[in-house]
Design a protein around this motif. Structure first.
Motif, PDB file in Angstrom:
ATOM      1  N   THR A  88      50.415 -10.233 -18.437  1.00  0.00           N
ATOM      2  CA  THR A  88      49.419  -9.194 -18.146  1.00  0.00           C
ATOM      3  C   THR A  88      49.301  -9.047 -16.637  1.00  0.00           C
ATOM      4  O   THR A  88      48.473  -9.704 -15.992  1.00  0.00           O
ATOM      5  CB  THR A  88      48.044  -9.544 -18.748  1.00  0.00           C
ATOM      6  OG1 THR A  88      48.180  -9.819 -20.145  1.00  0.00           O
ATOM      7  CG2 THR A  88      47.061  -8.389 -18.539  1.00  0.00           C
ATOM      8  N   PRO A  89      50.160  -8.210 -16.034  1.00  0.00           N
ATOM      9  CA  PRO A  89      50.007  -7.938 -14.603  1.00  0.00           C
ATOM     10  C   PRO A  89      48.791  -7.041 -14.385  1.00  0.00           C
ATOM     11  O   PRO A  89      48.580  -6.077 -15.135  1.00  0.00           O
ATOM     12  CB  PRO A  89      51.309  -7.221 -14.246  1.00  0.00           C
ATOM     13  CG  PRO A  89      51.773  -6.590 -15.515  1.00  0.00           C
ATOM     14  CD  PRO A  89      51.307  -7.497 -16.618  1.00  0.00           C
ATOM     15  N   TYR A  90      48.005  -7.365 -13.363  1.00  0.00           N
ATOM     16  CA  TYR A  90      46.753  -6.622 -13.180  1.00  0.00           C
ATOM     17  C   TYR A  90      46.356  -6.559 -11.705  1.00  0.00           C
ATOM     18  O   TYR A  90      46.906  -7.255 -10.854  1.00  0.00           O
ATOM     19  CB  TYR A  90      45.627  -7.265 -14.005  1.00  0.00           C
ATOM     20  CG  TYR A  90      45.246  -8.662 -13.551  1.00  0.00           C
ATOM     21  CD1 TYR A  90      44.304  -8.874 -12.538  1.00  0.00           C
ATOM     22  CD2 TYR A  90      45.822  -9.786 -14.150  1.00  0.00           C
ATOM     23  CE1 TYR A  90      43.955 -10.150 -12.129  1.00  0.00           C
ATOM     24  CE2 TYR A  90      45.477 -11.066 -13.745  1.00  0.00           C
ATOM     25  CZ  TYR A  90      44.542 -11.244 -12.740  1.00  0.00           C
ATOM     26  OH  TYR A  90      44.202 -12.503 -12.316  1.00  0.00           O
ATOM     27  N   GLU A 149      51.500   3.580 -18.444  1.00  0.00           N
ATOM     28  CA  GLU A 149      52.577   2.756 -18.944  1.00  0.00           C
ATOM     29  C   GLU A 149      53.458   2.251 -17.795  1.00  0.00           C
ATOM     30  O   GLU A 149      54.078   3.033 -17.081  1.00  0.00           O
ATOM     31  CB  GLU A 149      53.416   3.556 -19.945  1.00  0.00           C
ATOM     32  CG  GLU A 149      54.387   2.699 -20.725  1.00  0.00           C
ATOM     33  CD  GLU A 149      54.975   3.461 -21.909  1.00  0.00           C
ATOM     34  OE1 GLU A 149      56.204   3.351 -22.089  1.00  0.00           O
ATOM     35  OE2 GLU A 149      54.218   4.146 -22.627  1.00  0.00           O
ATOM     36  N   GLY A 150      53.466   0.941 -17.606  1.00  0.00           N
ATOM     37  CA  GLY A 150      54.284   0.350 -16.557  1.00  0.00           C
ATOM     38  C   GLY A 150      53.679   0.397 -15.174  1.00  0.00           C
ATOM     39  O   GLY A 150      54.339   0.046 -14.190  1.00  0.00           O
ATOM     40  N   ALA A 151      52.415   0.807 -15.071  1.00  0.00           N
ATOM     41  CA  ALA A 151      51.815   0.978 -13.743  1.00  0.00           C
ATOM     42  C   ALA A 151      50.300   0.865 -13.838  1.00  0.00           C
ATOM     43  O   ALA A 151      49.707   0.938 -14.914  1.00  0.00           O
ATOM     44  CB  ALA A 151      52.204   2.328 -13.151  1.00  0.00           C
ATOM     45  N   ALA A 152      49.683   0.707 -12.682  1.00  0.00           N
ATOM     46  CA  ALA A 152      48.222   0.685 -12.605  1.00  0.00           C
ATOM     47  C   ALA A 152      47.808   0.993 -11.171  1.00  0.00           C
ATOM     48  O   ALA A 152      48.585   0.787 -10.222  1.00  0.00           O
ATOM     49  CB  ALA A 152      47.660  -0.663 -13.040  1.00  0.00           C
ATOM     50  N   TYR A 153      46.567   1.437 -11.020  1.00  0.00           N
ATOM     51  CA  TYR A 153      46.038   1.770  -9.691  1.00  0.00           C
ATOM     52  C   TYR A 153      44.565   1.414  -9.632  1.00  0.00           C
ATOM     53  O   TYR A 153      43.821   1.602 -10.617  1.00  0.00           O
ATOM     54  CB  TYR A 153      46.208   3.264  -9.393  1.00  0.00           C
ATOM     55  CG  TYR A 153      45.622   3.678  -8.059  1.00  0.00           C
ATOM     56  CD1 TYR A 153      46.262   3.367  -6.865  1.00  0.00           C
ATOM     57  CD2 TYR A 153      44.409   4.365  -7.991  1.00  0.00           C
ATOM     58  CE1 TYR A 153      45.731   3.723  -5.636  1.00  0.00           C
ATOM     59  CE2 TYR A 153      43.864   4.728  -6.766  1.00  0.00           C
ATOM     60  CZ  TYR A 153      44.521   4.408  -5.595  1.00  0.00           C
ATOM     61  OH  TYR A 153      43.987   4.758  -4.377  1.00  0.00           O
ATOM     62  N   TYR A 203      55.943  -2.611 -12.512  1.00  0.00           N
ATOM     63  CA  TYR A 203      56.568  -3.865 -12.924  1.00  0.00           C
ATOM     64  C   TYR A 203      57.744  -3.580 -13.835  1.00  0.00           C
ATOM     65  O   TYR A 203      57.894  -2.474 -14.385  1.00  0.00           O
ATOM     66  CB  TYR A 203      55.562  -4.776 -13.626  1.00  0.00           C
ATOM     67  CG  TYR A 203      55.065  -4.232 -14.943  1.00  0.00           C
ATOM     68  CD1 TYR A 203      55.746  -4.500 -16.141  1.00  0.00           C
ATOM     69  CD2 TYR A 203      53.920  -3.448 -15.002  1.00  0.00           C
ATOM     70  CE1 TYR A 203      55.294  -3.992 -17.352  1.00  0.00           C
ATOM     71  CE2 TYR A 203      53.461  -2.945 -16.209  1.00  0.00           C
ATOM     72  CZ  TYR A 203      54.156  -3.210 -17.379  1.00  0.00           C
ATOM     73  OH  TYR A 203      53.714  -2.700 -18.577  1.00  0.00           O
ATOM     74  N   GLN A 204      58.577  -4.578 -14.018  1.00  0.00           N
ATOM     75  CA  GLN A 204      59.660  -4.513 -14.987  1.00  0.00           C
ATOM     76  C   GLN A 204      59.842  -5.889 -15.605  1.00  0.00           C
ATOM     77  O   GLN A 204      59.584  -6.910 -14.954  1.00  0.00           O
ATOM     78  CB  GLN A 204      60.958  -4.033 -14.351  1.00  0.00           C
ATOM     79  CG  GLN A 204      61.510  -4.912 -13.257  1.00  0.00           C
ATOM     80  CD  GLN A 204      62.770  -4.330 -12.640  1.00  0.00           C
ATOM     81  OE1 GLN A 204      63.052  -3.142 -12.753  1.00  0.00           O
ATOM     82  NE2 GLN A 204      63.551  -5.181 -11.986  1.00  0.00           N
ATOM     83  N   GLU A 206      58.809  -8.892 -12.941  1.00  0.00           N
ATOM     84  CA  GLU A 206      58.815  -8.580 -11.510  1.00  0.00           C
ATOM     85  C   GLU A 206      57.741  -7.536 -11.245  1.00  0.00           C
ATOM     86  O   GLU A 206      57.738  -6.468 -11.869  1.00  0.00           O
ATOM     87  CB  GLU A 206      60.181  -8.080 -11.060  1.00  0.00           C
ATOM     88  CG  GLU A 206      61.239  -9.156 -11.124  1.00  0.00           C
ATOM     89  CD  GLU A 206      62.619  -8.685 -10.701  1.00  0.00           C
ATOM     90  OE1 GLU A 206      63.479  -9.543 -10.429  1.00  0.00           O
ATOM     91  OE2 GLU A 206      62.839  -7.453 -10.649  1.00  0.00           O
ATOM     92  N   LYS A 207      56.839  -7.879 -10.359  1.00  0.00           N
ATOM     93  CA  LYS A 207      55.693  -7.023 -10.059  1.00  0.00           C
ATOM     94  C   LYS A 207      55.799  -6.536  -8.625  1.00  0.00           C
ATOM     95  O   LYS A 207      56.024  -7.333  -7.699  1.00  0.00           O
ATOM     96  CB  LYS A 207      54.386  -7.812 -10.260  1.00  0.00           C
ATOM     97  CG  LYS A 207      53.107  -7.027  -9.986  1.00  0.00           C
ATOM     98  CD  LYS A 207      51.882  -7.903 -10.253  1.00  0.00           C
ATOM     99  CE  LYS A 207      50.581  -7.152  -9.996  1.00  0.00           C
ATOM    100  NZ  LYS A 207      49.401  -8.003 -10.256  1.00  0.00           N
TER     101      LYS A 207
END
Length: 769
Positions: free
Chosen positions: A168-170, A196-200, A218-219, A257-258
């Motif tokens: 859970t990348p955040y 999806e695949g991103a956040a801000y 991320y991937q 990878e973030k």
């Protein structure tokens, strides 16, 4: 002192996880790139004791001053270095159980700070519920090449099972500052958005209205192959992220990878913070971790070429100096004149503010010798642009007619230190501003700086001294009352020798600068006189009167300078008389007891002798060193370096080496039991000075370079590289010889052991010792 890190020439290595050391390691293993930085917090959740720290350069919060009794002239706020939204977070679950090193069995833990290439890495094995063992490897860096990007590679390998690994990348905006005066949180969160695949996430400081944008991409891969999985989008008012779940077989490597892009309103209009942060994160994502890291590594290689110091035969000494140089280079790059060298850099919150007198007194010598002259010029221009604020600071204390008092602590030029004995009394900081101009010009020959910026600063500072100094009928001399010198274990004393000395020197140097600009650039001189409303005859006559009749405390019987009036009224004890269990005394004694003692926190009188060494014979330096050093407890990070330099000067090489180890390993070995609060960045420049100005004997007088190298017996060889007046040279020292290696485009002349030596361009010259 606490030694738990493995000596290594290029790395700092922690083997085995001890939660009692974790906060200290969070400081020591911090990373940064001049624009932003990050304590060595874990990416995954950690419920044990931790000081979360993510910092964006130039962003601060004006935390209202908290004092018991308000005094006129107090700063209204204490500028806090802000813990900003946390962008490194990656929560990890193994078959539904959360990875938390506070609750699982941890083996083979190794945390490494690679100083050569500029990255932080951890590896460990963890056993979770059900005896499921995983191997984790995490690497991260903040890019020196793409300075608004950070990147993390986080790998999990099931060792004895097959199952589900979730990442859970955040980005977390619900953060706090540990040193908040009123326990308030300093940020508003303006925007969160998960896709999806991103956040801000976008944040705004309360009061000061700085805005920061944090975007992530991320991937995920399994055994190196990209995995496409539908993420769960998670967002709340102050938190935003994605959750993905991967099926992983025993022995397979699940990797996330973030990539993060960080923008601030210092560099972008608020309406484009988001678009630029997203673009930065996307570009990093497309470039990929390996290429992003390769570009970053190349920048570090370039930096080490010019700033590295090589020591053979002493791994702890080598590790210590590189650790200090590494943190200096990642704290300040000289690319933005609005930024400066904070005392904790990107490693902690303590002290607040972003600028102290440490920059001028300690950091400028380092940047002068290891970076293009423009880097130091930026530091001086930073102070010039705060001149009006310095005049306002002085006016608040009752000074008039353009007198300037530079702040003890500042984020924007305004004084924001809230301890009265510092804010009102530690006025010697003004002298450091003038000395830095002098130091810059004597190393670069850039006299143009005087007419462009420097003269205005010097006149304003001399006006302050002229008003701060009074005439004593009893002494029939000029005196300076109610000050605190560099030794902060003495407050509100009269005639601190160092303060009196640097005040008189400032006025003398200002007169020399006035004459230079008047003779060389009369039109500019006339313009400046009008701008400053400067009455040359009247003002300089006052300065001359003070210079000719200033009181300097001296003990005729001992034949030594007195730190201040009445110093010998104190009981004269030596630092070795102290019970080691009561050290450092600032953590065990009352302030009253400290003030009544004769113990000295850091170089004070010796600070002045260091600055004006050419005025003293070796015998005079030795007498004063032998008197003051035994009374010094070295409980300031700024203390050991000056003592090391002077000890070398008087031939006490073993003492110089002892002090060098203390300054170079101050944080690595936690001499003062406070590294958990952050590192001592500005004093790290003093470590560099201990070698180059101490053992290397580097001096600059009248724009001439002098070297008088010696070598500690513990070393087989050492080498450093310096720039003088635009010329790049390397100095290699052994017990038998000194080699000067020119990397310049023209012939270099210097004095080696007081003998004039010429070295042709790209040639070398060896002198037998």
């Amino acid at each position: 002192m606490k030694k738990y890190l493995r000596p290594d020439e290029w790395c700092v290595i922690e083997e085995g996880f001890d939660p009692a050391n974790h906060r200290a390691s969070e400081s020591i293993f911090s990373i940064g790139n001049g624009k932003m930085g990050q304590r060595a917090n874990f990416e995954e959740k950690y419920s044990g004791s931790s000081l979360q720290g993510s910092y964006v350069a130039g962003v601060y919060y004006p935390d209202k001053t908290r004092v018991g009794w308000w005094k006129n002239g107090y700063p209204e706020y204490f500028a806090k270095v802000l813990n900003s939204p946390n962008w490194i977070g990656i929560n990890v679950h193994v078959d539904g159980t959360e990875l938390d090193l506070n609750y699982c069995d941890v083996e083979n833990f190794v945390r490494t700070l690679n100083m050569k290439e500029g990255y932080l890495q951890r590896e460990f094995d963890a056993t979770l519920d059900g005896n499921k063992k995983i191997h984790v490897k995490a690497q991260r860096f903040v890019s020196m090449a793409d300075t608004e990007n950070g990147a993390i590679r986080y790998e999990v390998t099931p060792v004895n099972f097959s199952g589900k690994i979730s990442f859970t990348p955040y980005i977390d905006g619900d953060i706090e500052n540990e040193d908040s005066n009123y326990d308030e949180k300093f940020w508003n969160i303006l925007d969160v958005d998960a896709s999806e695949g991103a956040a801000y996430l976008e944040s705004q400081t309360k009061k000061s209205d700085f805005r920061c944008g944090f975007a992530m991409r991320y991937q995920a891969t399994v055994n190196g192959k990209a995995v496409t999985t539908k993420p769960e989008l998670i967002q709340s008012a102050k938190w935003v992220g994605n959750r993905i779940e991967l099926e992983v077989k025993e022995g397979e490597k699940a990797c996330l990878e973030k990539f993060v892009g960080v923008t601030s309103s210092l560099n972008y209009a608020t309406d484009v913070l988001r678009s630029n942060a997203v673009e930065l994160a996307t570009c990093a994502y497309k470039k990929g971790f390996d290429q992003l890291f390769a570009d970053h590594k190349q920048k570090w290689e370039d930096k080490w070429v010019h700033s590295d110091i090589k020591i053979k035969g002493d791994v702890e000494a080598q590790q210590g100096i590189r650790f200090n140089i590494f943190h200096l280079n990642q704290t300040y790059t000289g690319e933005d004149e609005r930024l400066n060298v904070g005392p904790k850099g990107f490693t902690g919150e303590k002290y607040g503010g972003t600028t102290y007198w440490d920059t001028e007194a300690y950091c400028i010598p380092f940047f002068l010798m290891t970076s293009p002259s423009q880097v130091t010029r930026q530091l001086l221009i930073y102070r010039y642009k705060h001149l009006q604020k310095a005049i306002e600071n002085a006016a608040k204390l009752g000074f008039t007619d353009g007198a300037a008092l530079y702040p003890m602590v500042t984020a924007n030029g305004e004084e924001c230190h809230n301890e009265w004995e510092i804010t009102f009394m530690e006025v010697h900081r003004n002298g450091a501003m003038a000395y830095a101009i002098h130091n810059y010009i004597r190393h670069t020959g850039d006299y143009k700086y005087l007419e462009e910026y420097g003269l205005e600063v010097l006149v304003a500072i001399s006006r302050f001294w002229s008003q701060r100094i009074t005439f004593s009928e009893a002494k029939n001399q000029f005196v300076m009352l109610g000050v605190t010198g560099p030794n902060e274990y003495e407050n509100n004393i009269n005639n601190n020798w160092y303060t009196n000395k640097i005040a008189v020197w400032c006025m003398k140097y200002t007169m020399e600068a006035l004459n230079y600009v008047k003779d060389s650039h009369p039109a500019r001189y006339k313009e400046l006189v009008a701008k400053m409303n400067f009455n040359s005859g009247e003002e300089t006559q006052r300065w001359k009167d003070i210079m000719g009749n200033m009181h300097f405390p001296y003990n005729q019987e001992l034949d030594v300078i007195m730190q201040q009036d009445g110093f010998m009224d104190k009981e004269q004890l030596m630092a070795d008389d102290l019970d080691p269990a009561q050290r450092p005394i600032n953590q065990y004694w009352s302030w009253d007891r400290i003030l009544r003692s004769n113990f000295i926190k850091q170089a004070d009188t010796l600070q002045g002798i260091y600055a004006f060494e050419e005025e003293f014979t070796n015998e005079e330096i030795e007498r004063n060193f032998n008197f003051y050093e035994p009374r010094t407890v070295h409980e300031s990070s700024l203390s050991p370096c000056v003592h090391s330099i002077l000890a070398t000067k008087i031939g006490r090489i073993e003492k110089a080496y002892e002090m060098y180890l203390r300054t170079s390993r101050l944080d690595l070995d936690d001499y003062n039991a406070e590294v958990h609060e952050g590192l001592h960045i500005t004093s790290m420049a003093g470590t560099w000075m201990s070698i180059v100005e101490g053992f290397g004997g580097k001096r600059a007088y009248d724009q001439k370079l002098y070297l008088s190298p010696v070598i500690p017996e513990q070393w087989q060889e050492y080498a450093f590289r310096i720039t003088f007046k635009g010329n790049d040279l390397e100095v290699r020292v052994t017990a038998k010889e000194v080699e000067i290696i020119s990397h310049a485009k023209e012939t270099i002349e210097l004095y080696l052991y007081d003998e004039l030596v010429s070295v042709e361009a790209n040639e070398s010259k060896t002198v037998w010792r």
